[in-house]
Design a protein around this motif. Structure first.
Motif, mmCIF file in Angstrom:
data_model
loop_
_atom_site.group_PDB
_atom_site.id
_atom_site.type_symbol
_atom_site.label_atom_id
_atom_site.label_comp_id
_atom_site.label_asym_id
_atom_site.label_seq_id
_atom_site.Cartn_x
_atom_site.Cartn_y
_atom_site.Cartn_z
ATOM 1 N N THR A 1 0.848 -1.193 0.000
ATOM 2 C CA THR A 1 0.000 0.000 0.000
ATOM 3 C C THR A 1 0.885 1.244 0.000
ATOM 4 O OG1 THR A 1 -0.057 0.166 2.407
ATOM 5 C CG2 THR A 1 -1.778 -1.193 1.360
ATOM 6 N N ARG B 1 6.141 4.126 5.016
ATOM 7 C CA ARG B 1 6.828 3.607 6.198
ATOM 8 C C ARG B 1 8.216 3.104 5.835
ATOM 9 N NH1 ARG B 1 7.351 -1.263 8.017
ATOM 10 N NH2 ARG B 1 5.775 -2.183 6.662
ATOM 11 N N GLU C 1 0.787 3.506 2.283
ATOM 12 C CA GLU C 1 1.241 3.655 3.670
ATOM 13 C C GLU C 1 2.460 2.773 3.933
ATOM 14 O OE1 GLU C 1 -1.993 3.011 2.862
ATOM 15 O OE2 GLU C 1 -2.788 5.013 3.241
ATOM 16 N N ASP C 2 2.439 1.567 3.375
ATOM 17 C CA ASP C 2 3.576 0.648 3.513
ATOM 18 C C ASP C 2 4.815 1.248 2.845
ATOM 19 O OD1 ASP C 2 4.858 -1.786 4.223
ATOM 20 O OD2 ASP C 2 4.482 -2.585 2.208
#
Length: 110
Positions: free
Chosen positions: A40, A46, A42-43
């Motif tokens: 994703t 991060r 977000e992944d």
């Protein structure tokens, strides 16, 4: 002194090049992201944040003579630390050489 641009100034001394930022992103892509499964956005964010943290605070940079970017930015890098790194490097090389030359088991023909 390395490659020179049209003005004859060595690339690494020319503040108008993007070589350091290009090296940063090349490292991000080749040494990290290409080996990660990204699921994703977000992944991805991060993982990129993790890499930048490692790059800035953990990984010594050859272009900075073994300093980490945060040490140079904060002014905590000195020549004494460079000497300490050289001493530690020599100790690590001697330790590795000793381990490589000692037989690991009775079967090894070293």
């Amino acid at each position: 002194m390395g490659w020179r641009n049209r003005t004859g100034i060595p690339w690494r001394l020319n503040r108008n090049t993007h070589s350091m930022i290009e090296a940063l992103f090349r490292g991000l892509k080749n040494n990290y992201l290409y080996h990660q499964g990204i699921r994703t956005i977000e992944d991805l964010a991060r993982k990129v944040n993790y890499y930048f943290n490692q790059h800035n605070t953990v990984i010594p940079q050859a272009v900075l003579q073994g300093a980490r970017p945060v040490e140079v930015y904060k002014g905590s890098w000195s020549v004494d630390l460079l000497v300490q790194i050289e001493v530690e490097k020599e100790q690590a090389l001697a330790l590795r050489k000793g381990r490589n030359l000692s037989p690991t088991c009775s079967v090894c023909p070293i």
